[in-house]
Design a protein around this motif. Structure first.
Motif, PDB file in Angstrom:
ATOM      1  N   THR A 182       0.802  -1.200  -0.126  1.00  0.00           N
ATOM      2  CA  THR A 182      -0.051   0.025   0.046  1.00  0.00           C
ATOM      3  C   THR A 182       0.862   1.238  -0.047  1.00  0.00           C
TER       4      THR A 182
ATOM      5  N   GLN B 255       2.115   1.734  -3.580  1.00  0.00           N
ATOM      6  CA  GLN B 255       1.193   2.051  -4.313  1.00  0.00           C
ATOM      7  C   GLN B 255       0.805   3.800  -4.227  1.00  0.00           C
ATOM      8  N   LEU B 256       0.922   4.281  -2.939  1.00  0.00           N
ATOM      9  CA  LEU B 256       0.939   5.627  -2.651  1.00  0.00           C
ATOM     10  C   LEU B 256       2.114   6.592  -3.211  1.00  0.00           C
ATOM     11  N   ARG B 257       3.059   5.805  -3.270  1.00  0.00           N
ATOM     12  CA  ARG B 257       4.198   6.521  -4.082  1.00  0.00           C
ATOM     13  C   ARG B 257       4.069   6.643  -5.141  1.00  0.00           C
TER      14      ARG B 257
ATOM     15  N   SER C   7       1.345   6.166  -7.176  1.00  0.00           N
ATOM     16  CA  SER C   7       0.355   6.769  -7.882  1.00  0.00           C
ATOM     17  C   SER C   7       0.351   8.081  -8.485  1.00  0.00           C
ATOM     18  N   PRO C   8       0.950   8.979  -7.910  1.00  0.00           N
ATOM     19  CA  PRO C   8       1.047  10.231  -8.789  1.00  0.00           C
ATOM     20  C   PRO C   8       1.839  10.217 -10.071  1.00  0.00           C
TER      21      PRO C   8
ATOM     22  N   ALA D  95       1.851   7.454 -12.214  1.00  0.00           N
ATOM     23  CA  ALA D  95       1.089   6.818 -13.032  1.00  0.00           C
ATOM     24  C   ALA D  95      -0.011   7.725 -13.515  1.00  0.00           C
ATOM     25  N   ILE D  96      -0.502   8.693 -12.657  1.00  0.00           N
ATOM     26  CA  ILE D  96      -1.539   9.578 -13.264  1.00  0.00           C
ATOM     27  C   ILE D  96      -0.780  10.712 -14.107  1.00  0.00           C
TER      28      ILE D  96
ATOM     29  N   GLN E  82      -6.088  16.928 -10.825  1.00  0.00           N
ATOM     30  CA  GLN E  82      -4.726  16.823 -10.224  1.00  0.00           C
ATOM     31  C   GLN E  82      -4.153  17.876  -9.018  1.00  0.00           C
TER      32      GLN E  82
ATOM     33  N   GLN F  76      -5.695  16.197  -5.768  1.00  0.00           N
ATOM     34  CA  GLN F  76      -4.753  14.903  -5.493  1.00  0.00           C
ATOM     35  C   GLN F  76      -3.390  15.635  -4.853  1.00  0.00           C
TER      36      GLN F  76
ATOM     37  N   CYS G 186      -2.021  14.529  -0.633  1.00  0.00           N
ATOM     38  CA  CYS G 186      -0.951  13.934  -0.276  1.00  0.00           C
ATOM     39  C   CYS G 186      -0.156  14.605   0.801  1.00  0.00           C
TER      40      CYS G 186
END
Length: 102
Positions: free
Chosen positions: A45, A48-50, A52-53, A55-56, A95, A98, A102
Motif C-alpha cells: 500500500t 502504491q501511494l508513492r 500513484s502520482p 501513474a496519473i 490533479q 490529489q 498527499c
C-alpha cells in the motif's frame, strides 16, 4: 467471433486467477501467516501511494498524445478529439486536489 472467444477466455482466466489468489491468501492465514501477510499489505500500500502520482502523470501524457493525434486529418475524428479534450480537462481539474491530499 474469435475476438469474443478471446475476450471471454481472458475474462474467465483472470476471474479464476483472482479466486485462486484469494483462496491462497485464506489458506496462508489459516496456517498462521496472517501477520506476515498484513506486513506485506502495508508495504504494498505504501508503494502504491508513492507510485500513484507518477501513474496519473503518465496517463495524462498518454491521453494528451492521443488528443494530438486525433487532431491530425487521417488519424482521428472530431468526436474523438472532443472526448479526449473532456478527459484532459477532467484530469487537470483532479490533479490539484490529489496534490493537496498527499
Amino acid at each position: 467471433m474469435t475476438d469474443i472467444l478471446i475476450v471471454t477466455g481472458f475474462s474467465v482466466l483472470v476471474f479464476t486467477l483472482g479466486i485462486g489468489l484469494w483462496a491462497l491468501g485464506q489458506w496462508l492465514r489459516s496456517k498462521g501467516y496472517g501477520p506476515q501477510l498484513d506486513m506485506l499489505d502495508r508495504q504494498y500500500t505504501a508503494l502504491q501511494l508513492r507510485v500513484s502520482p507518477l501513474a496519473i502523470s503518465a496517463s495524462y501524457h498518454m491521453i494528451a498524445g492521443a488528443h494530438s493525434m486525433n487532431r491530425l486529418p487521417l488519424l482521428g475524428s472530431k468526436s474523438n478529439a472532443a472526448l479526449t479534450k473532456q478527459i484532459l480537462m477532467a484530469m487537470r481539474a483532479e490533479q490539484p486536489t490529489q496534490k493537496r491530499e498527499c
